[in-house]
Design an enzyme around this catalytic site. Structure first.
Site, PDB file in Angstrom:
ATOM      1  N   TYR A 161      35.101  42.731 -13.372  1.00  0.00           N
ATOM      2  CA  TYR A 161      33.737  42.846 -13.885  1.00  0.00           C
ATOM      3  C   TYR A 161      32.695  42.254 -12.940  1.00  0.00           C
ATOM      4  CZ  TYR A 161      36.145  43.671 -18.320  1.00  0.00           C
ATOM      5  OH  TYR A 161      36.949  44.163 -19.305  1.00  0.00           O
ATOM      6  N   HIS A 188      26.411  44.513 -15.920  1.00  0.00           N
ATOM      7  CA  HIS A 188      26.423  43.541 -17.018  1.00  0.00           C
ATOM      8  C   HIS A 188      26.568  42.111 -16.493  1.00  0.00           C
ATOM      9  CE1 HIS A 188      26.076  43.642 -21.271  1.00  0.00           C
ATOM     10  NE2 HIS A 188      27.344  43.495 -21.611  1.00  0.00           N
ATOM     11  N   TYR A 232      33.834  36.270 -22.842  1.00  0.00           N
ATOM     12  CA  TYR A 232      33.212  37.571 -22.645  1.00  0.00           C
ATOM     13  C   TYR A 232      31.758  37.513 -23.093  1.00  0.00           C
ATOM     14  CZ  TYR A 232      37.523  39.687 -21.158  1.00  0.00           C
ATOM     15  OH  TYR A 232      38.636  39.998 -20.428  1.00  0.00           O
ATOM     16  N   ASN A 263      29.820  39.104 -25.076  1.00  0.00           N
ATOM     17  CA  ASN A 263      29.420  39.192 -26.477  1.00  0.00           C
ATOM     18  C   ASN A 263      29.734  37.949 -27.290  1.00  0.00           C
ATOM     19  OD1 ASN A 263      28.550  41.722 -25.800  1.00  0.00           O
ATOM     20  ND2 ASN A 263      30.173  42.817 -26.875  1.00  0.00           N
ATOM     21  N   ASN A 283      24.247  42.075 -27.288  1.00  0.00           N
ATOM     22  CA  ASN A 283      25.133  41.260 -28.123  1.00  0.00           C
ATOM     23  C   ASN A 283      25.350  39.852 -27.582  1.00  0.00           C
ATOM     24  OD1 ASN A 283      25.495  43.260 -30.083  1.00  0.00           O
ATOM     25  ND2 ASN A 283      27.090  44.236 -28.865  1.00  0.00           N
TER      26      ASN A 283
END
Length: 194
Positions: free
Chosen positions: A17, A22, A69, A71, A117
């Site tokens: 990631y 993000h 993570y 969220n 989120n």
């Protein structure tokens, strides 16, 4: 309470990631860490943390990249704010923002989370929406592409050449807000030609 600032770079853990849109908040934290000097250490609040000052005699900061993570970022942010005795008004969340064009930085305090989120979880954990946000524009997905798919992809080749400038601008925005206040930072970044 302390005059220390908690600067949180939102993103997802793991190398798969690390270059996603993000994770632009964590990329900005890497630039701030370069400026502060030193390296991140694992904190018991489930975050990589670097303590220091932004410049000689500058404000004391705790740079944090949650190991959770995106969220579920609220737990580490809340734990760090309690550990360092930092009020929500001195918490700055640096995050991706699809409603802002790529290569643009905007700042605000409070307000809605815009479907983000990670911000929603931080607001819940801090029991307030009144913390600062440095919103790093990543643009909207092309065509009918799903928003989640878009933000979980790496920046496009055409964007990568401008990405260092965007990260530098966002890091400058964080420095401006903690040194001079939100109004000064908004005046600089909301009226400047990007």
């Amino acid at each position: 309470m302390t005059d220390t600032w908690l600067i949180v770079g939102l993103g997802n853990p793991g190398t798969e990631y690390s270059n996603n849109r993000h994770n632009v908040g964590q990329m900005v934290l890497d630039e701030l860490a370069r400026r502060v000097g030193g390296s991140f250490k694992v904190h018991k609040a489930r975050a990589h943390v670097l303590e220091g000052r932004l410049g000689i005699g500058g404000p004391r900061v705790v740079l944090a990249k949650p190991m959770s993570y995106m969220n579920v970022s609220g737990g580490p942010v809340s734990a760090l704010s309690k550990f360092y005795d930092i009020d929500p008004e001195h918490v700055v969340a640096v995050h991706d923002e699809i409603d802002i064009p790529f290569n643009t930085v905007k700042l605000k305090i409070g307000g809605g989370e815009g479907g983000h989120n990670g911000l929603r979880d931080i607001s819940k954990a801090l029991a307030t929406k009144d913390y600062l946000r440095v919103r790093v524009g990543v643009g909207r997905p092309p065509g009918r592409m799903d928003t989640a798919d878009f933000v979980l992809k790496d920046f496009a080749t055409t964007e990568k050449k401008d990405l260092p400038f965007l990260l530098d601008d966002a890091a400058d925005a964080v420095e401006t807000v903690v040194r001079e206040g939100l109004a000064a930072a908004q005046q600089k970044y909301h009226t400047a030609v990007q």
